[in-house]
Scaffold this motif. Structure first.
Motif, PDB file in Angstrom:
ATOM      1  N   LYS A 126       0.824  -1.199   0.000  1.00 21.26           N
ATOM      2  CA  LYS A 126       0.000   0.000   0.000  1.00 21.26           C
ATOM      3  C   LYS A 126       0.863   1.256   0.000  1.00 21.26           C
ATOM      4  CE  LYS A 126      -1.142   1.112   4.667  1.00 21.26           C
ATOM      5  NZ  LYS A 126      -1.992   1.269   5.773  1.00 21.26           N
ATOM      6  N   PRO A 127       0.357   2.336  -0.619  1.00 17.66           N
ATOM      7  CA  PRO A 127       1.146   3.574  -0.686  1.00 17.66           C
ATOM      8  C   PRO A 127       1.482   4.079   0.714  1.00 17.66           C
ATOM      9  CG  PRO A 127      -0.801   3.721  -2.083  1.00 17.66           C
ATOM     10  CD  PRO A 127      -0.928   2.460  -1.276  1.00 17.66           C
ATOM     11  N   THR A 128       2.597   4.738   0.821  1.00 19.73           N
ATOM     12  CA  THR A 128       3.071   5.241   2.103  1.00 19.73           C
ATOM     13  C   THR A 128       2.719   6.716   2.256  1.00 19.73           C
ATOM     14  OG1 THR A 128       5.048   5.674   3.387  1.00 19.73           O
ATOM     15  CG2 THR A 128       5.333   5.672   1.028  1.00 19.73           C
ATOM     16  N   LYS A 129       2.640   7.178   3.493  1.00 21.75           N
ATOM     17  CA  LYS A 129       2.415   8.604   3.749  1.00 21.75           C
ATOM     18  C   LYS A 129       3.723   9.382   3.684  1.00 21.75           C
ATOM     19  CE  LYS A 129      -1.715   8.609   6.612  1.00 21.75           C
ATOM     20  NZ  LYS A 129      -2.110   7.504   7.468  1.00 21.75           N
ATOM     21  N   ILE A 130       4.820   8.653   3.665  1.00 18.94           N
ATOM     22  CA  ILE A 130       6.130   9.315   3.618  1.00 18.94           C
ATOM     23  C   ILE A 130       6.317   9.946   2.242  1.00 18.94           C
ATOM     24  CG2 ILE A 130       8.629   8.969   3.685  1.00 18.94           C
ATOM     25  CD1 ILE A 130       8.119   6.682   5.653  1.00 18.94           C
ATOM     26  N   THR A 131       6.675  11.223   2.235  1.00 20.61           N
ATOM     27  CA  THR A 131       6.954  11.898   0.969  1.00 20.61           C
ATOM     28  C   THR A 131       8.468  12.074   0.851  1.00 20.61           C
ATOM     29  OG1 THR A 131       6.739  14.085   1.988  1.00 20.61           O
ATOM     30  CG2 THR A 131       4.749  13.139   0.970  1.00 20.61           C
ATOM     31  N   ASN A 132       8.914  12.365  -0.367  1.00 22.06           N
ATOM     32  CA  ASN A 132      10.357  12.542  -0.536  1.00 22.06           C
ATOM     33  C   ASN A 132      10.651  13.585  -1.600  1.00 22.06           C
ATOM     34  OD1 ASN A 132      11.150  11.248  -3.261  1.00 22.06           O
ATOM     35  ND2 ASN A 132       9.802   9.721  -2.344  1.00 22.06           N
ATOM     36  N   ARG A 133      11.899  14.055  -1.572  1.00 19.06           N
ATOM     37  CA  ARG A 133      12.363  15.043  -2.531  1.00 19.06           C
ATOM     38  C   ARG A 133      13.519  14.473  -3.357  1.00 19.06           C
ATOM     39  NH1 ARG A 133      14.828  19.222  -0.005  1.00 19.06           N
ATOM     40  NH2 ARG A 133      14.735  20.332  -1.969  1.00 19.06           N
ATOM     41  N   ILE A 161      12.710   4.270  -8.622  1.00 19.74           N
ATOM     42  CA  ILE A 161      11.496   4.821  -9.224  1.00 19.74           C
ATOM     43  C   ILE A 161      10.310   4.675  -8.264  1.00 19.74           C
ATOM     44  CG2 ILE A 161       9.788   4.473 -11.071  1.00 19.74           C
ATOM     45  CD1 ILE A 161      12.219   3.597 -12.858  1.00 19.74           C
ATOM     46  N   ALA A 162      10.143   3.487  -7.694  1.00 18.93           N
ATOM     47  CA  ALA A 162       9.023   3.233  -6.782  1.00 18.93           C
ATOM     48  C   ALA A 162       9.109   4.111  -5.538  1.00 18.93           C
ATOM     49  CB  ALA A 162       8.984   1.757  -6.385  1.00 18.93           C
ATOM     50  N   ILE A 163      10.321   4.289  -5.005  1.00 20.67           N
ATOM     51  CA  ILE A 163      10.501   5.142  -3.826  1.00 20.67           C
ATOM     52  C   ILE A 163      10.179   6.595  -4.187  1.00 20.67           C
ATOM     53  CG2 ILE A 163      12.179   6.054  -2.161  1.00 20.67           C
ATOM     54  CD1 ILE A 163      13.627   3.284  -2.391  1.00 20.67           C
ATOM     55  N   GLU A 164      10.697   7.063  -5.331  1.00 20.17           N
ATOM     56  CA  GLU A 164      10.436   8.434  -5.783  1.00 20.17           C
ATOM     57  C   GLU A 164       8.945   8.705  -5.932  1.00 20.17           C
ATOM     58  OE1 GLU A 164      12.281  10.030  -9.344  1.00 20.17           O
ATOM     59  OE2 GLU A 164      14.269   9.805  -8.475  1.00 20.17           O
ATOM     60  N   LYS A 165       8.216   7.726  -6.460  1.00 19.09           N
ATOM     61  CA  LYS A 165       6.777   7.898  -6.692  1.00 19.09           C
ATOM     62  C   LYS A 165       5.953   7.720  -5.420  1.00 19.09           C
ATOM     63  CE  LYS A 165       6.595   6.540 -11.550  1.00 19.09           C
ATOM     64  NZ  LYS A 165       6.160   5.485 -12.482  1.00 19.09           N
ATOM     65  N   GLY A 166       6.618   7.343  -4.326  1.00 21.98           N
ATOM     66  CA  GLY A 166       5.892   7.152  -3.075  1.00 21.98           C
ATOM     67  C   GLY A 166       5.119   5.849  -3.006  1.00 21.98           C
ATOM     68  N   LYS A 167       5.455   4.912  -3.886  1.00 21.52           N
ATOM     69  CA  LYS A 167       4.777   3.616  -3.893  1.00 21.52           C
ATOM     70  C   LYS A 167       5.442   2.630  -2.932  1.00 21.52           C
ATOM     71  CE  LYS A 167       3.437   3.815  -8.802  1.00 21.52           C
ATOM     72  NZ  LYS A 167       2.062   4.228  -8.666  1.00 21.52           N
ATOM     73  N   TYR A 168       6.619   2.986  -2.457  1.00 23.38           N
ATOM     74  CA  TYR A 168       7.411   2.057  -1.659  1.00 23.38           C
ATOM     75  C   TYR A 168       8.270   2.853  -0.690  1.00 23.38           C
ATOM     76  CZ  TYR A 168      11.096  -1.402  -0.750  1.00 23.38           C
ATOM     77  OH  TYR A 168      11.992  -2.243  -0.157  1.00 23.38           O
ATOM     78  N   SER A 169       8.345   2.399   0.552  1.00 25.02           N
ATOM     79  CA  SER A 169       9.225   3.036   1.540  1.00 25.02           C
ATOM     80  C   SER A 169      10.514   2.237   1.639  1.00 25.02           C
ATOM     81  CB  SER A 169       8.571   3.062   2.918  1.00 25.02           C
ATOM     82  OG  SER A 169       7.512   3.967   2.928  1.00 25.02           O
ATOM     83  N   LEU A 201      18.932  13.203   6.304  1.00 26.87           N
ATOM     84  CA  LEU A 201      17.820  12.302   6.024  1.00 26.87           C
ATOM     85  C   LEU A 201      16.482  13.035   5.938  1.00 26.87           C
ATOM     86  CD1 LEU A 201      17.098   9.295   5.636  1.00 26.87           C
ATOM     87  CD2 LEU A 201      16.745   9.172   8.098  1.00 26.87           C
ATOM     88  N   ASP A 202      16.231  13.975   6.860  1.00 27.48           N
ATOM     89  CA  ASP A 202      14.925  14.643   6.862  1.00 27.48           C
ATOM     90  C   ASP A 202      14.753  15.672   5.736  1.00 27.48           C
ATOM     91  OD1 ASP A 202      16.555  16.578   7.961  1.00 27.48           O
ATOM     92  OD2 ASP A 202      15.300  16.945   9.709  1.00 27.48           O
ATOM     93  N   GLU A 203      15.820  15.888   4.967  1.00 27.35           N
ATOM     94  CA  GLU A 203      15.657  16.726   3.764  1.00 27.35           C
ATOM     95  C   GLU A 203      15.242  15.862   2.570  1.00 27.35           C
ATOM     96  OE1 GLU A 203      18.390  19.748   2.349  1.00 27.35           O
ATOM     97  OE2 GLU A 203      18.943  20.169   4.428  1.00 27.35           O
ATOM     98  N   VAL A 204      15.470  14.560   2.683  1.00 27.74           N
ATOM     99  CA  VAL A 204      15.079  13.639   1.621  1.00 27.74           C
ATOM    100  C   VAL A 204      13.665  13.125   1.860  1.00 27.74           C
ATOM    101  CG1 VAL A 204      15.663  11.531   0.340  1.00 27.74           C
ATOM    102  CG2 VAL A 204      17.490  12.904   1.371  1.00 27.74           C
ATOM    103  N   PHE A 205      13.394  12.667   3.067  1.00 27.29           N
ATOM    104  CA  PHE A 205      12.106  12.062   3.412  1.00 27.29           C
ATOM    105  C   PHE A 205      11.371  12.881   4.464  1.00 27.29           C
ATOM    106  CE2 PHE A 205      14.913   8.661   2.007  1.00 27.29           C
ATOM    107  CZ  PHE A 205      14.129   8.050   1.030  1.00 27.29           C
ATOM    108  N   GLN A 206      10.057  13.042   4.256  1.00 22.83           N
ATOM    109  CA  GLN A 206       9.230  13.745   5.217  1.00 22.83           C
ATOM    110  C   GLN A 206       8.055  12.860   5.587  1.00 22.83           C
ATOM    111  OE1 GLN A 206       9.806  15.345   1.981  1.00 22.83           O
ATOM    112  NE2 GLN A 206      11.745  15.919   2.898  1.00 22.83           N
ATOM    113  N   TYR A 207       7.618  12.973   6.848  1.00 22.35           N
ATOM    114  CA  TYR A 207       6.457  12.238   7.318  1.00 22.35           C
ATOM    115  C   TYR A 207       5.491  13.254   7.917  1.00 22.35           C
ATOM    116  CZ  TYR A 207       3.681   8.508   9.386  1.00 22.35           C
ATOM    117  OH  TYR A 207       2.666   7.658   9.706  1.00 22.35           O
ATOM    118  N   PRO A 208       4.245  13.305   7.384  1.00 19.15           N
ATOM    119  CA  PRO A 208       3.305  14.322   7.866  1.00 19.15           C
ATOM    120  C   PRO A 208       2.949  14.153   9.342  1.00 19.15           C
ATOM    121  CG  PRO A 208       2.187  12.715   6.483  1.00 19.15           C
ATOM    122  CD  PRO A 208       3.644  12.390   6.436  1.00 19.15           C
ATOM    123  N   ASP A 209       2.680  15.248  10.004  1.00 18.32           N
ATOM    124  CA  ASP A 209       2.285  15.228  11.429  1.00 18.32           C
ATOM    125  C   ASP A 209       0.903  14.624  11.599  1.00 18.32           C
ATOM    126  OD1 ASP A 209       4.641  16.453  12.163  1.00 18.32           O
ATOM    127  OD2 ASP A 209       3.792  18.465  11.976  1.00 18.32           O
TER     128      ASP A 209
END
Length: 70
Positions: free
Chosen positions: A2-9, A37-45, A62-70
């Motif tokens: 399932k898609p993750t809530k973690i976003t990335n840059r 590709i899957a990590i970039e698209k947010g399909k995989y953590s 690390l926190d400039e690459v990946f973010q997790y919403p509050d």
């Protein structure tokens, strides 16, 4: 998977790092291009280890690459 809530840059950071390709990043951290590709698209953590390796390769904390919403 399932898609993750973690976003990335990752995409923006790759371009900032001399237009690093997905394949170059994948090789540097020891995963396949498809995984990047899957990590970039947010399909995989990524695992914590892969996340740290990506951040190190991109030259940012690390926190400039990946973010997790509050």
């Amino acid at each position: 998977m399932k898609p993750t809530k973690i976003t990335n840059r990752i995409r923006q950071l790759r371009f900032a790092a001399g237009e690093m390709t997905q394949a170059e990043l994948a090789e540097a951290v020891g995963v396949t291009r498809q995984t990047v590709i899957a990590i970039e698209k947010g399909k995989y953590s990524p695992s914590l280890e892969v996340a740290f390796k990506m951040a190190r390769q991109l030259g940012v904390p690390l926190d400039e690459v990946f973010q997790y919403p509050d």
